[in-house]
Design an enzyme around this catalytic site. Sequence first.
Site, PDB file in Angstrom:
ATOM      1  N   ASP A  12       0.855  -1.188   0.000  1.00 47.13           N
ATOM      2  CA  ASP A  12       0.000   0.000   0.000  1.00 47.13           C
ATOM      3  C   ASP A  12       0.889   1.235   0.000  1.00 47.13           C
ATOM      4  O   ASP A  12       2.051   1.180   0.447  1.00 47.13           O
ATOM      5  CB  ASP A  12      -0.931   0.021   1.220  1.00 47.13           C
ATOM      6  CG  ASP A  12      -1.958   1.142   1.124  1.00 47.13           C
ATOM      7  OD1 ASP A  12      -2.676   1.205   0.108  1.00 47.13           O
ATOM      8  OD2 ASP A  12      -2.031   1.960   2.050  1.00 47.13           O
ATOM      9  N   GLU A  14       0.808   5.763   0.504  1.00 44.61           N
ATOM     10  CA  GLU A  14       0.121   7.023   0.762  1.00 44.61           C
ATOM     11  C   GLU A  14       0.797   8.087  -0.101  1.00 44.61           C
ATOM     12  O   GLU A  14       2.002   8.005  -0.385  1.00 44.61           O
ATOM     13  CB  GLU A  14       0.182   7.402   2.236  1.00 44.61           C
ATOM     14  CG  GLU A  14      -0.471   6.403   3.178  1.00 44.61           C
ATOM     15  CD  GLU A  14      -1.953   6.172   2.939  1.00 44.61           C
ATOM     16  OE1 GLU A  14      -2.602   7.055   2.329  1.00 44.61           O
ATOM     17  OE2 GLU A  14      -2.450   5.118   3.342  1.00 44.61           O
ATOM     18  N   HIS A  62      -4.616  10.597   5.695  1.00 42.11           N
ATOM     19  CA  HIS A  62      -3.526   9.805   6.284  1.00 42.11           C
ATOM     20  C   HIS A  62      -2.806  10.481   7.443  1.00 42.11           C
ATOM     21  O   HIS A  62      -2.052   9.828   8.171  1.00 42.11           O
ATOM     22  CB  HIS A  62      -2.510   9.388   5.216  1.00 42.11           C
ATOM     23  CG  HIS A  62      -2.013  10.503   4.334  1.00 42.11           C
ATOM     24  ND1 HIS A  62      -1.380  11.626   4.815  1.00 42.11           N
ATOM     25  CD2 HIS A  62      -2.051  10.632   2.983  1.00 42.11           C
ATOM     26  CE1 HIS A  62      -1.047  12.397   3.805  1.00 42.11           C
ATOM     27  NE2 HIS A  62      -1.450  11.841   2.685  1.00 42.11           N
ATOM     28  N   HIS A 157      -5.615   6.360   7.539  1.00 45.69           N
ATOM     29  CA  HIS A 157      -4.938   5.476   6.599  1.00 45.69           C
ATOM     30  C   HIS A 157      -3.439   5.535   6.856  1.00 45.69           C
ATOM     31  O   HIS A 157      -2.887   6.579   7.169  1.00 45.69           O
ATOM     32  CB  HIS A 157      -5.224   5.909   5.152  1.00 45.69           C
ATOM     33  CG  HIS A 157      -6.609   5.589   4.695  1.00 45.69           C
ATOM     34  ND1 HIS A 157      -6.883   4.601   3.785  1.00 45.69           N
ATOM     35  CD2 HIS A 157      -7.794   6.135   5.043  1.00 45.69           C
ATOM     36  CE1 HIS A 157      -8.190   4.550   3.583  1.00 45.69           C
ATOM     37  NE2 HIS A 157      -8.758   5.469   4.331  1.00 45.69           N
ATOM     38  N   ASP A 162      -2.322  -0.496   6.559  1.00 50.75           N
ATOM     39  CA  ASP A 162      -3.285  -0.961   5.573  1.00 50.75           C
ATOM     40  C   ASP A 162      -2.805  -2.218   4.860  1.00 50.75           C
ATOM     41  O   ASP A 162      -3.617  -3.078   4.501  1.00 50.75           O
ATOM     42  CB  ASP A 162      -3.584   0.147   4.562  1.00 50.75           C
ATOM     43  CG  ASP A 162      -4.517   1.205   5.114  1.00 50.75           C
ATOM     44  OD1 ASP A 162      -4.901   1.095   6.294  1.00 50.75           O
ATOM     45  OD2 ASP A 162      -4.857   2.152   4.380  1.00 50.75           O
TER      46      ASP A 162
END
Length: 249
Positions: A12, A14, A62, A157, A162
Amino acid sequence: MSEERRRQIVLDTETTGLEPAQGHRIIEIGCVELTERRLTGNNFHVYLQPDREIDAAAIEVHGITNEFLADKPRFQDVAAEFADYLRDAEVIIHNAPFDVGFIDAEFARLPQGLRMASLCEVTDTLVMAREMHPGQRNSLDALCGRYDIDNAHRTKHGALLDSEILADVYLAMTGGQKALSLDAEEEEAEGHEDGGIRRLSAGRPPLRVIRASEMELVQHQARLDAIDQACGGQAVGRRDSRSPDGEVH
């Protein structure tokens, strides 16, 4: 290499915003590794200095700020290590075009000219979920609820968090025992004598029996009572043990 033994990476990211074409950059990469459907602890996690401002809407998602990233490495500083980590793995991503688009945009800024497709195979769990649950919500949070994955600690997040949650979801989505073996060290049998039946030694130690505690029995009874009440006294599991006077035995 069998599917069970294949190295898998759950990934994942960000970012500073939604579109790499608009110059938005990756600010966090989080990966966890699976082999034989087990977490290995060989994680990859970095925060990155993006050399641009983070959109306010992204910070709301986030919680990563420009100030926090001021002293962090840039993508070019970790690109070689990251590429080696991904190489020859199956990379599992939820909504893969988003993350792959950003990663390819970061690689494109470097002279090596790498792309995700040249390093690894990508599996998109969002595509999987839509095929398995058509017409339903298939966000990561929705899948956590559907598969009873605890994500109460996910208030913001985060790429590593995640990816850990997605690993649990992926394992639940692809669950299903392919073979029953009482010897964890023995390979899955193919072409055994006696039609593939594995015979157990008569001298093997007895199986351990773990009995419910008194508190667990009380909690179990309370749960059954609640289910029975919700069913208007018609719970199937209780009717067979109910006496004519309505008492459960």
